[in-house]
Motif scaffolding. Structure first.
Motif, PDB file in Angstrom:
ATOM      1  N   ALA B 192      37.015  35.955  49.305  1.00  0.00           N
ATOM      2  CA  ALA B 192      37.790  37.190  49.286  1.00  0.00           C
ATOM      3  C   ALA B 192      38.501  37.401  47.951  1.00  0.00           C
ATOM      4  N   THR B 193      38.982  36.311  47.355  1.00  0.00           N
ATOM      5  CA  THR B 193      39.719  36.445  46.099  1.00  0.00           C
ATOM      6  C   THR B 193      39.248  35.373  45.119  1.00  0.00           C
ATOM      7  N   PRO B 194      38.083  35.583  44.549  1.00  0.00           N
ATOM      8  CA  PRO B 194      37.540  34.564  43.642  1.00  0.00           C
ATOM      9  C   PRO B 194      38.341  34.476  42.344  1.00  0.00           C
ATOM     10  N   ALA B 195      38.520  33.256  41.879  1.00  0.00           N
ATOM     11  CA  ALA B 195      39.169  33.051  40.585  1.00  0.00           C
ATOM     12  C   ALA B 195      38.314  33.670  39.487  1.00  0.00           C
ATOM     13  N   ASN B 196      38.964  34.065  38.412  1.00  0.00           N
ATOM     14  CA  ASN B 196      38.241  34.708  37.312  1.00  0.00           C
ATOM     15  C   ASN B 196      37.201  33.764  36.725  1.00  0.00           C
ATOM     16  N   SER B 197      37.587  32.508  36.523  1.00  0.00           N
ATOM     17  CA  SER B 197      36.673  31.496  36.002  1.00  0.00           C
ATOM     18  C   SER B 197      36.209  30.635  37.166  1.00  0.00           C
ATOM     19  N   PHE B 198      34.910  30.583  37.393  1.00  0.00           N
ATOM     20  CA  PHE B 198      34.464  29.832  38.581  1.00  0.00           C
ATOM     21  C   PHE B 198      34.315  28.344  38.317  1.00  0.00           C
ATOM     22  N   LEU B 199      34.349  27.969  37.033  1.00  0.00           N
ATOM     23  CA  LEU B 199      34.179  26.542  36.729  1.00  0.00           C
ATOM     24  C   LEU B 199      34.764  26.245  35.357  1.00  0.00           C
ATOM     25  N   THR B 200      35.412  25.113  35.235  1.00  0.00           N
ATOM     26  CA  THR B 200      35.766  24.576  33.916  1.00  0.00           C
ATOM     27  C   THR B 200      34.968  23.297  33.732  1.00  0.00           C
ATOM     28  N   LEU B 201      34.138  23.307  32.719  1.00  0.00           N
ATOM     29  CA  LEU B 201      33.260  22.165  32.495  1.00  0.00           C
ATOM     30  C   LEU B 201      34.074  20.922  32.149  1.00  0.00           C
TER      31      LEU B 201
END
Lengths: 168, 287
Positions: B192-201
């Motif tokens: 419903a409310t995805p974070a702007n960045s989906f992953l930090t490597l």
């Protein structure tokens, strides 16, 4: 440990050329050219400040990235990749990795470009419009070319050839 | 017989017989002197100054140095104060040119080369030994001559997904580094409310540094709704994966992508996520 066989003269298992960053063992290329600034290789009508068109080969993987503008009459080709950096086959789907944008970041002048196996980086359907700013892309692909005997452009100081030295 | 005296240019012509040990003990041949005789045994050191040791003969073991009896059998080349390298060399028949050489350098490197037919081909006149400069089976690291050629194997890093993002049922977010090449791919979805960045490597997987913002980009697109597709890019200095223009809409299933880039970061000191068993032996199969 066996470190070599003096009878294997015709199949050397080891090739090294620090000038080009080459290191090959058993026929596998594992060296690195370092990051090269090839802005000087841009075709007429394409403009990049120094360091904004980058080329690197590490092993058999090549990275090409750019941040450019087009002039009033940009050439169909952005750049012709030198021998040693060309893709295995034509990258028809290079659009996946291309990010092309116009000034102001409001209108996206996305255009599909391809990198063909003769090194031509050229548009597929329509060219980028003249006087477009911030034409950006970054693409990574495989090459089957032999290791280049000379390196194009100039080494970028910020990313020395032995990028790997950081790991020592 | 008595121990003969040796003058420069002279020879020892000793009749070794039964008393060779006493006859030759302490004999020191002087400059250009020569010791020649066959025999059985002697004790003590044979010291030859400014001369060579020549083994003559044609029969079995006629030109062999054999180390006998129990204990350590070795030939020691002792370091002297002059440094330099030690070499075993093969000369041409007339002794005028070195045909091949095995060197042990002062720092312990062993190199082989040959003046006409090279094992290690000189390119631009420069030769370098291929050395393993890093090896860590836990992280898959292997570096030769400073070049990373190891493989992390394919890692399931689903646990690193940001809040509001998940993997599609039964799928994973996968990451792999092979040499300096990194692969990232997945089949993910937004809540419903995805974070702007989906992953930090994690460190060790960032794209190579670029002077402006033409980072590696890829299209994240939904397999269920072709209208839902957004460009994402990998920020080279932070490892964040962020939208270029607009983020993927909430509640979008089957967001699929894959991307490959070059890194110049140091090899990761620990590996993220868990290894995927089905692909663990990729390296063995491919070679």
């Amino acid at each position: 440990m066996v470190i070599g066989n003096l009878g294997q003269y015709t199949t050397p298992s080891y090739m090294a050329d620090p000038t080009t960053g080459r290191l090959a063992i058993g026929g596998k290329e594992i060296g690195s050219t370092g990051t090269r600034d090839i802005a000087a290789l841009l075709q007429p009508g394409w403009i990049a400040i120094a360091g904004n068109l980058m080329l690197r080969r590490s092993g058999d993987t090549v990275f090409l990235g750019g941040d450019m503008n087009t002039g009033p009459t940009p050439s169909a080709n952005i750049v012709v990749l030198p021998y040693g950096f060309r893709p295995i086959t034509i990258l028809h789907q290079v659009c996946i990795s291309f990010i092309l944008a116009a000034a102001g970041m409001e209108q996206h002048k996305n255009q599909l470009y391809q990198i063909s196996n003769d090194g031509l980086v050229t548009h597929m359907f329509a060219p980028m419009a003249p006087n477009t700013q911030y034409v950006r892309f970054g693409v990574t692909f495989m090459t089957a070319d032999p290791w280049p005997t000379t390196l194009p452009g100039s080494l970028m100081a910020a990313a020395k050839p032995a990028d790997e030295e950081e790991e020592a | 017989m008595t121990v003969p005296s040796v003058t420069p240019g002279g020879e020892i012509e000793a009749d070794w017989g039964n008393a060779v040990a006493t006859e030759l003990n302490g004999v020191t041949a002087t400059a250009a002197g020569k010791v020649s005789k066959s025999g059985d045994t002697m004790t003590g050191n044979l010291q030859i100054n400014d001369g060579g040791l020549k083994l003559n003969g044609t029969g079995y073991q006629a030109r062999t140095i054999e180390l006998q009896n129990a204990g350590i059998r070795q030939i020691d080349i002792m370091e002297n104060t002059e440094g330099g390298y030690f070499a075993i060399r093969r000369f041409t028949a007339d002794g005028t040119a070195v045909v091949a050489r095995i060197e042990i350098t002062p720092n312990g490197n062993i190199s082989l080369f040959d003046s006409t037919r090279v094992l290690v081909p000189p390119i631009n006149g420069i030769q370098q030994p291929a050395q393993v400069t890093a090896y860590n089976p836990t992280t898959g690291q292997l570096a030769i001559g400073g070049h990373e050629i190891g493989d992390t194997g394919l890692r399931n890093i689903t646990n690193l997904l940001a809040a509001g993002w998940d993997t599609q049922y039964g799928q994973q977010l996968t990451l792999r580094r092979s040499g300096n090449t990194v692969y990232l791919g997945g089949d993910i979805n937004t809540g419903a409310t995805p974070a702007n960045s989906f992953l930090t490597l994690p460190l060790g997987f960032f794209p190579m540094a670029v002077p402006s913002s033409f980072e590696v980009g890829f299209m994240l697109r939904s397999e269920m709704d072709e209208a839902k597709a957004q460009w994402y890019r990998v920020v080279h200095y932070s490892g964040e994966i962020i939208p270029v223009w607009q983020p993927m809409a909430p509640q979008t299933p089957y967001c699929r992508f894959h991307a490959t880039w070059l890194t110049n970061q140091a090899w990761p000191t620990s590996l993220p996520g868990v290894v995927m068993a089905a692909t663990q032996a990729d390296e063995g199969e491919s070679e």
